[in-house]
Design an enzyme around this catalytic site. Structure first.
Site, PDB file in Angstrom:
ATOM      1  N   ALA A  84       3.008  -4.496  -9.379  1.00 33.37           N
ATOM      2  CA  ALA A  84       2.755  -2.780  -9.195  1.00 33.37           C
ATOM      3  C   ALA A  84       3.254  -2.279  -7.844  1.00 33.37           C
ATOM      4  O   ALA A  84       2.776  -2.933  -6.877  1.00 33.37           O
ATOM      5  CB  ALA A  84       1.435  -2.131  -9.859  1.00 33.37           C
TER       6      ALA A  84
ATOM      7  N   GLY B 182       1.241  -7.641 -10.967  1.00 31.10           N
ATOM      8  CA  GLY B 182       2.201  -7.152 -12.307  1.00 31.10           C
ATOM      9  C   GLY B 182       3.295  -7.879 -12.474  1.00 31.10           C
ATOM     10  O   GLY B 182       3.665  -8.098 -13.624  1.00 31.10           O
TER      11      GLY B 182
ATOM     12  N   GLU C  38       1.993 -10.688 -14.489  1.00 26.96           N
ATOM     13  CA  GLU C  38       1.656 -10.099 -15.740  1.00 26.96           C
ATOM     14  C   GLU C  38       2.936  -9.925 -16.548  1.00 26.96           C
ATOM     15  O   GLU C  38       2.935 -10.060 -17.911  1.00 26.96           O
ATOM     16  CB  GLU C  38       0.958  -8.957 -15.424  1.00 26.96           C
ATOM     17  CG  GLU C  38      -0.313  -9.106 -14.923  1.00 26.96           C
ATOM     18  CD  GLU C  38      -1.257  -7.929 -14.327  1.00 26.96           C
ATOM     19  OE1 GLU C  38      -0.664  -7.003 -13.889  1.00 26.96           O
ATOM     20  OE2 GLU C  38      -2.257  -7.805 -15.115  1.00 26.96           O
TER      21      GLU C  38
ATOM     22  N   GLU D  27      -4.402  -9.260  -6.936  1.00 30.80           N
ATOM     23  CA  GLU D  27      -5.157  -7.833  -7.016  1.00 30.80           C
ATOM     24  C   GLU D  27      -6.490  -7.767  -6.092  1.00 30.80           C
ATOM     25  O   GLU D  27      -6.827  -6.753  -5.621  1.00 30.80           O
ATOM     26  CB  GLU D  27      -5.221  -7.256  -8.357  1.00 30.80           C
ATOM     27  CG  GLU D  27      -3.982  -7.033  -8.900  1.00 30.80           C
ATOM     28  CD  GLU D  27      -3.275  -8.121  -9.632  1.00 30.80           C
ATOM     29  OE1 GLU D  27      -3.361  -9.261  -9.365  1.00 30.80           O
ATOM     30  OE2 GLU D  27      -2.066  -8.058 -10.293  1.00 30.80           O
TER      31      GLU D  27
HETATM   32  C1  3H9 Z   1      -0.769  -4.805  -9.280  1.00 30.12           C
HETATM   33  O1  3H9 Z   1       0.143  -5.558  -9.472  1.00 30.12           O
HETATM   34  C2  3H9 Z   1      -1.712  -4.181 -10.034  1.00 30.12           C
HETATM   35  C3  3H9 Z   1      -1.353  -4.489 -11.539  1.00 30.12           C
HETATM   36  O2  3H9 Z   1      -2.013  -5.886 -11.994  1.00 30.12           O
HETATM   37  C4  3H9 Z   1      -1.860  -3.504 -12.583  1.00 30.12           C
HETATM   38  C5  3H9 Z   1      -1.225  -2.176 -12.561  1.00 30.12           C
HETATM   39  C6  3H9 Z   1      -1.786  -1.138 -13.791  1.00 30.12           C
HETATM   40  N1  3H9 Z   1       4.200  -2.442  -3.622  1.00 30.12           N
HETATM   41  O3  3H9 Z   1       4.623  -8.134   3.222  1.00 30.12           O
HETATM   42  P1  3H9 Z   1       6.077  -7.853   3.421  1.00 30.12           P
HETATM   43  C7  3H9 Z   1       6.309  -3.705   0.655  1.00 30.12           C
HETATM   44  S1  3H9 Z   1      -1.311  -4.767  -7.531  1.00 30.12           S
HETATM   45  C8  3H9 Z   1       4.799  -1.612  -2.610  1.00 30.12           C
HETATM   46  O4  3H9 Z   1       6.204  -7.195   4.966  1.00 30.12           O
HETATM   47  P2  3H9 Z   1       6.729 -10.612   3.151  1.00 30.12           P
HETATM   48  C9  3H9 Z   1       5.582  -3.858   2.143  1.00 30.12           C
HETATM   49  O5  3H9 Z   1       4.814  -2.647   2.328  1.00 30.12           O
HETATM   50  C10 3H9 Z   1      -0.062  -5.432  -6.600  1.00 30.12           C
HETATM   51  N2  3H9 Z   1       5.309  -2.103  -1.511  1.00 30.12           N
HETATM   52  O6  3H9 Z   1       7.153  -8.909   3.157  1.00 30.12           O
HETATM   53  C11 3H9 Z   1       6.776  -3.987   2.932  1.00 30.12           C
HETATM   54  O7  3H9 Z   1       7.229  -2.457   3.333  1.00 30.12           O
HETATM   55  P3  3H9 Z   1       7.894  -2.063   4.621  1.00 30.12           P
HETATM   56  C12 3H9 Z   1      -0.276  -6.904  -6.649  1.00 30.12           C
HETATM   57  C13 3H9 Z   1       5.156  -3.492  -1.262  1.00 30.12           C
HETATM   58  O8  3H9 Z   1       8.013 -11.233   2.636  1.00 30.12           O
HETATM   59  C14 3H9 Z   1       7.776  -4.665   2.224  1.00 30.12           C
HETATM   60  O9  3H9 Z   1       7.471  -4.686   0.800  1.00 30.12           O
HETATM   61  N3  3H9 Z   1       1.010  -7.505  -5.604  1.00 30.12           N
HETATM   62  C15 3H9 Z   1       4.712  -4.251  -2.324  1.00 30.12           C
HETATM   63  O10 3H9 Z   1       6.107 -11.247   4.365  1.00 30.12           O
HETATM   64  C16 3H9 Z   1       7.928  -6.158   2.537  1.00 30.12           C
HETATM   65  O11 3H9 Z   1       6.672  -6.625   2.574  1.00 30.12           O
HETATM   66  C17 3H9 Z   1       0.609  -7.630  -4.466  1.00 30.12           C
HETATM   67  O12 3H9 Z   1      -0.485  -7.686  -3.878  1.00 30.12           O
HETATM   68  C18 3H9 Z   1       3.994  -3.689  -3.417  1.00 30.12           C
HETATM   69  N4  3H9 Z   1       3.471  -4.234  -4.481  1.00 30.12           N
HETATM   70  O13 3H9 Z   1       5.679 -10.530   1.780  1.00 30.12           O
HETATM   71  C19 3H9 Z   1       1.768  -8.253  -3.501  1.00 30.12           C
HETATM   72  N5  3H9 Z   1       4.648  -5.418  -2.025  1.00 30.12           N
HETATM   73  O14 3H9 Z   1       9.017  -2.846   4.799  1.00 30.12           O
HETATM   74  C20 3H9 Z   1       1.649  -7.672  -2.302  1.00 30.12           C
HETATM   75  C21 3H9 Z   1       5.256  -5.440  -0.700  1.00 30.12           C
HETATM   76  O15 3H9 Z   1       8.135  -0.701   4.592  1.00 30.12           O
HETATM   77  N6  3H9 Z   1       2.831  -8.016  -1.463  1.00 30.12           N
HETATM   78  N7  3H9 Z   1       5.572  -4.142  -0.298  1.00 30.12           N
HETATM   79  O16 3H9 Z   1       6.713  -2.445   5.776  1.00 30.12           O
HETATM   80  C22 3H9 Z   1       2.982  -9.106  -0.640  1.00 30.12           C
HETATM   81  O17 3H9 Z   1       1.945  -9.871  -0.870  1.00 30.12           O
HETATM   82  C23 3H9 Z   1       4.032  -9.319   0.060  1.00 30.12           C
HETATM   83  O18 3H9 Z   1       4.648  -8.274   0.542  1.00 30.12           O
HETATM   84  C24 3H9 Z   1       5.306 -10.323  -0.367  1.00 30.12           C
HETATM   85  C25 3H9 Z   1       6.338 -10.399   0.612  1.00 30.12           C
HETATM   86  C26 3H9 Z   1       4.432 -11.681  -0.704  1.00 30.12           C
HETATM   87  C27 3H9 Z   1       5.452  -9.916  -1.714  1.00 30.12           C
END
Ligand code: 3H9
Length: 692
Positions: A62, A102, A105, A125
């Site tokens: 998400a 998500g 999911e 999450e």
């Molecule tokens: C969820 O899914 C809830 C659901 O179960 C239910 C809903 C009803 N959203 O980390 P990076 C941005 S909760 C928005 O530097 P990497 C991040 O801020 C979600 N933005 O890159 C950054 O922005 P900026 C569960 C996001 O290659 C840019 O992307 N998912 C999101 O080192 C690059 O990120 C997570 O918790 C997001 N979901 O790592 C995953 N994700 O460039 C969270 C990233 O402006 N994300 N951004 O600073 C991560 O763990 C890492 O970002 C990922 C990439 C491994 C994906």
């Protein structure tokens, strides 16, 4: 290219999500996906659907930025997932990069999943203080089993596609072109009926003991946190309730977790950590140098710990000492640390030898001539440091970065003895340096952009969270901790026991309170600093209760006795002699003892950090309040679910923080007072600054 591309491959419709950088489920994505499903449903010629991510990854979950939107404006992931689950034609998730939250999911609601071998998938999450809220808690246990699902959802850590295949989470691993193979797979299964729906599976034969053990486990790993308990409750429902019941309960608990201060705190830290990597004035084009070798001066606790970071990352290190004995001792400690890790099964003996083989010990500073970076890690004495940097200036090759690990001294003054101050920077590691993730990167007046950018990149490479700070006494972390330490000592003067102060911070979620931490760091360190500062300022010799404890030879954990006593188990136990010493001290100084509530103790300790933090921000020593929070979480154990000290203050409300400081007779920092008067917040201040 639209946010979701529809491409027909004969009888298969491929939906490609294009929402860089990580294909989060942002506004526009559900609309695009629904349009794709509409197209597939309405066209008899289409027999199956493939969902794939454009760019470097599948879907990272998400969109966390939409969590604060009113429900009707937030992208409806659950609505899309419900439709996917019930979709009458086969759906295939084609996964590369990461399928997180998500994202996974969505994949779980598809009928099939194929993945590249290097893909990863997980439900992280919990790290954001929430729970998988779009079916993850109900579907994952139905595929990989309750035990494994709990492990994944409570740690938040992803698993590799190869493991996912073994667990049945992935149906097929792809070696060649993902899209092509996913289309072929979809075609192969186009006529399969009934469609395999995870929501229709049942979970049987799980002992209630599994949940009891998980509940006990989170008491240790996630003390005081809300969402891990919800995750266990929901996983348990897969064993007792039909899917539809668990699915509804998941939605309710997700909202409760999302709207909690804990989740707000963790989300703030998620973004703060990423912001901390951005330095105004530096761009992707700022040149960096490739660090292929490092030199470290000093093989003591700090130097050895720093060396290990480089060795772990495969970077050869030359380590210098002044005497053979100290050098041998330093090397032996490094080896012992590695061997202990190997004993715990986290390294093989081969890894240990490989790392040790990258380490070259020497007594000769000239051996650092080829190093790309040299880090000085000797004791805190300006004279000694200047002497070392004068020598380094003569020895180091042009372009080498000259770094000091000082925790308090003026990096400008150190740089001034060299003919290349632009190459000099502070790299403040925290003890134990091979464990603590924080690296304060101290930008001196003349440090070049390139040296700064290289240091930030290096931090990432050696597994640290780098935060840029300016030059001042103690930089950010220690300057704040000094104020906190002063406040803690005052609390005891006024009547609190040291254990009261520690207990208040433990209750907040800090593993160590101020006195447990002082005992661990060694009481003599602070003692010597206080003595030194008094001498420099021409003040009388400090004579606080803590100084008297040190003067009795109680120097902390290392002597088995400090503010507390320590046995083999290293657990602090209050000591009667110390209690008496404190009482005598109060009597001698005519200090009236009163009872202090836990609330007062907590407020005074945390707000002392906040107040100094605000001053630090105002002086430009830290770039953002979020940077300070990152420093406190990774360097001082402040719980992330409290949002760090500045995030915590925002949550309490800055007006309330100012009122409390005034109640306790303290002067709020001008920036803190101003923001409180304006009804502002530190997060708002950060935002305004980043937009300026
Ligand atoms: C969820 O899914 C809830 C659901 O179960 C239910 C809903 C009803 N959203 O980390 P990076 C941005 S909760 C928005 O530097 P990497 C991040 O801020 C979600 N933005 O890159 C950054 O922005 P900026 C569960 C996001 O290659 C840019 O992307 N998912 C999101 O080192 C690059 O990120 C997570 O918790 C997001 N979901 O790592 C995953 N994700 O460039 C969270 C990233 O402006 N994300 N951004 O600073 C991560 O763990 C890492 O970002 C990922 C990439 C491994 C994906």
């Amino acid at each position: 290219m639209s946010i979701v591309d529809q491409t027909r491959e004969g009888d298969i419709l491929v939906l490609t999500i294009n929402n860089p950088p990580v294909n989060a489920f942002s506004p526009g994505v559900p609309e695009g996906l629904h349009a794709g499903l509409d197209a597939a449903e309405g066209d008899e010629g289409i027999r199956a659907v493939v969902i794939i991510g454009g760019g470097r990854t599948f879907v990272a979950g998400a969109d966390i930025k939409t969590f604060d939107l009113p429900r009707e404006q937030a992208p409806d992931l659950r609505g899309f997932i419900s439709r996917l689950d019930a979709f009458p034609k086969p759906t295939v998730a084609a996964i590369h990069g990461t399928a997180l939250g998500g994202g996974l999911e969505i994949a779980l609601a598809c009928h099939y999943r194929v993945a590249t071998k290097d893909a990863k998938m997980g439900l992280p999450e919990v790290k954001l203080g929430v729970l998988p809220g779009a079916g993850g808690t109900q579907r994952l246990p139905r595929v990989v089993g309750v035990q494994k699902a709990l492990e994944m959802m409570l740690s938040g850590n992803p698993i590799k596609a190869t493991e996912a295949k073994e667990l049945g989470l992935v149906d097929q691993l792809v070696e060649g072109d993902l899209r092509e193979e996913a289309v072929a797979f979809a075609r192969e299964h186009a006529n399969t009926r009934p469609l395999p729906r995870i929501s229709e599976r049942t979970v049987e034969g799980v002992s209630p003991q599994v949940f009891a053990a998980a509940r006990e486990g989170i008491g240790k790993t996630h003390r005081g946190q809300l969402s891990p308990g919800f995750i266990i409750d929901l996983a348990e429902m897969t064993t007792t309730q039909p899917f539809a019941v668990g699915w509804e309960e998941e939605a309710r608990l997700f909202m409760a977790a999302k709207d909690s201060p804990q989740s707000r705190g963790l989300r703030h830290i998620f973004f703060a950590e990423r912001e901390a990597g951005k330095i105004p004035g530096l761009t992707r084009d700022t040149p960096t140098t490739d660090i292929r070798s490092a030199g470290i001066i000093g093989a003591g606790t700090m130097g050895g710990g720093i060396a290990m970071n480089f060795l772990n990352a495969g970077i050869p290190v030359t380590i210098v000492e002044t005497g053979q004995e100290a050098l041998d001792r330093g090397l032996a400690v490094i080896r012992r640390n590695y061997e202990n890790t190997a004993k715990k099964g986290r390294l093989t003996m081969e890894d240990v030898e490989k790392r040790m083989s990258l380490l070259t010990p020497t007594l000769n500073m000239e051996d650092l001539a080829d190093a790309d970076i040299i880090i000085e890690a000797v004791f805190e004495d300006m004279g000694v440091k200047k002497d070392i940097f004068t020598k380094l200036d003569a020895i180091a090759k042009p372009g080498a970065i000259l770094a000091t690990n000082t925790s308090t001294l003026d990096v400008n003054e150190i740089a001034s003895v060299t003919g290349r101050p632009e190459q000099v920077i502070g790299l403040h590691f925290f003890s134990p340096a091979n464990v603590m993730r924080l690296l304060e990167i101290v930008r001196a007046d003349r440090t070049s952009d390139s040296v700064l950018a290289t240091s930030m990149a290096l931090a990432r490479r050696i597994g640290k969270v780098g935060v840029v700070v300016g030059v001042c006494d103690g930089f950010v972390g220690n300057r704040m901790i000094h104020r906190y330490g002063d406040e803690a000592r005052k609390l005891v003067e006024e009547g609190a026991n040291p254990q009261d102060a520690d207990a208040a911070m433990n209750a907040l979620g800090l593993p160590m309170g101020p006195f447990q931490m002082s005992d661990m760091a060694g009481l003599d360190v602070g003692y010597l600093i206080r003595q030194h500062q008094a001498k420099v300022r021409g003040l009388p010799k400090p004579d606080g209760w803590l100084d008297r404890i040190v003067e009795r030879g109680r120097k902390g954990q290392k002597t088995g006795a400090g503010i507390y006593d320590y046995g083999e188990d290293r657990k602090p136990r209050p000591n009667a002699e110390v209690a008496q010493l404190i009482e005598d001290y109060r009597a001698e100084k005519g200090l009236e003892s009163r009872e202090l509530s836990q609330e007062e103790i907590t407020e005074r300790l945390v707000y002392s950090l906040v107040n100094e933090g605000a001053q630090i921000l105002d002086e430009g020593i830290a770039q953002r309040a979020g940077d300070i929070d990152v420093i406190y979480i990774y360097g001082y154990g402040f719980p992330a679910h409290r949002g760090g000290p500045m995030g915590y203050a925002d949550e309490v409300g800055l007006k309330n923080v100012v009122a409390a400081l005034e109640k306790y007779g303290q002067t709020p920092a001008p920036l803190l007072r101003r923001l409180a008067e304006e009804g502002g917040s530190f997060a708002g201040w950060d935002r305004a600054k980043s937009q300026a």
